[in-house]
Design a protein around this motif. Structure first.
Motif, PDB file in Angstrom:
ATOM      1  N   TRP A  78       0.829  -1.202   0.000  1.00 42.17           N
ATOM      2  CA  TRP A  78       0.000   0.000   0.000  1.00 42.17           C
ATOM      3  C   TRP A  78       0.866   1.255   0.000  1.00 42.17           C
ATOM      4  CZ3 TRP A  78      -4.525   1.121  -1.596  1.00 42.17           C
ATOM      5  CH2 TRP A  78      -5.149   2.319  -1.225  1.00 42.17           C
ATOM      6  N   ALA A  79       1.950   1.220   0.781  1.00 41.31           N
ATOM      7  CA  ALA A  79       2.870   2.364   0.805  1.00 41.31           C
ATOM      8  C   ALA A  79       3.510   2.560  -0.566  1.00 41.31           C
ATOM      9  CB  ALA A  79       3.934   2.160   1.878  1.00 41.31           C
ATOM     10  N   LEU A  80       3.895   1.472  -1.208  1.00 43.41           N
ATOM     11  CA  LEU A  80       4.493   1.572  -2.542  1.00 43.41           C
ATOM     12  C   LEU A  80       3.501   2.164  -3.538  1.00 43.41           C
ATOM     13  CD1 LEU A  80       6.878   0.860  -4.482  1.00 43.41           C
ATOM     14  CD2 LEU A  80       5.630  -1.255  -4.948  1.00 43.41           C
ATOM     15  N   ILE A  81       2.287   1.654  -3.514  1.00 43.30           N
ATOM     16  CA  ILE A  81       1.275   2.111  -4.469  1.00 43.30           C
ATOM     17  C   ILE A  81       0.915   3.579  -4.238  1.00 43.30           C
ATOM     18  CG2 ILE A  81      -1.156   1.836  -5.146  1.00 43.30           C
ATOM     19  CD1 ILE A  81      -0.778  -1.209  -4.603  1.00 43.30           C
ATOM     20  N   THR A  82       0.643   3.932  -3.014  1.00 46.92           N
ATOM     21  CA  THR A  82       0.100   5.280  -2.754  1.00 46.92           C
ATOM     22  C   THR A  82       1.148   6.370  -2.626  1.00 46.92           C
ATOM     23  OG1 THR A  82      -0.002   4.830  -0.382  1.00 46.92           O
ATOM     24  CG2 THR A  82      -1.994   4.391  -1.680  1.00 46.92           C
TER      25      THR A  82
END
Length: 184
Positions: free
Chosen positions: A163-167
């Motif tokens: 999620w951190a990578l995506i957002t």
């Protein structure tokens, strides 16, 4: 079409014959399609249309109930498997599309438009895809996502890292999880 299929088809006979003639002429130039062939086409169309009135046209859809309840975790199971699979797919798609030139082979249309349409979480990579280093970044991040898949660890932590990578585009949490797997 109404209820009378036969009269509907008869009203379309001229158009059906013309379409069939075009196809027939491709293999038999200068020849007219035989009347028996047109009659056969009409009979097949009538049979198919009659089936549509007696059966459902729309295919059946199978539903799979998915309920996410993080409180259902036990020593032997985790509710984070499906979210992890979803986040992994969401992370992989744009990274693979931007780094693997064969991934979207055969697809016609603008790739940038497709990536924006498929971006359901506001992916930082998609947001910054005009940057000249996007392809290199996509390749690097894709390798991290693939390494994370085989790394041991809690699915919830993997979800948070993806999620951190995506957002945000930050890959530190992924690297920490992969490094801890390498240390084992």
């Amino acid at each position: 079409m109404g209820d009378n299929i036969e009269s509907f088809l008869e009203s379309q006979r001229t158009r059906i014959r013309a379409d069939a003639q075009l196809m027939y002429a491709a293999y038999h130039p200068g020849s007219l399609i035989p009347e028996a062939a047109v009659s056969s086409i009409m009979q097949e169309l009538q049979a198919r249309l009659e089936k549509t009135q007696s059966a459902k046209i729309v295919p059946r859809v199978g539903y799979s109930a998915i309920a996410f309840n993080p409180n259902q975790a036990t020593e032997w199971s985790s509710p984070w498997g499906q979210p992890l699979s979803l986040l992994k797919g969401m992370a992989e798609f744009p990274r693979r599309a931007l780094s693997d030139r064969f991934f979207l082979q055969g697809l016609h249309g603008d790739i940038d438009t497709l990536l924006v349409a498929m971006d359901v979480a506001g992916d930082d990579l998609v947001r910054t895809m005009d940057d000249r280093k996007t392809r290199q970044r996509a390749e690097t991040e894709l390798q991290l996502v693939r390494q994370l898949e085989s790394a041991p660890g809690d699915a919830k932590d993997k979800c948070a890292a993806l999620w951190a990578l995506i957002t945000t585009g930050r890959d530190e949490a992924l690297k920490v999880l992969i490094a801890s797997a390498d240390a084992c």
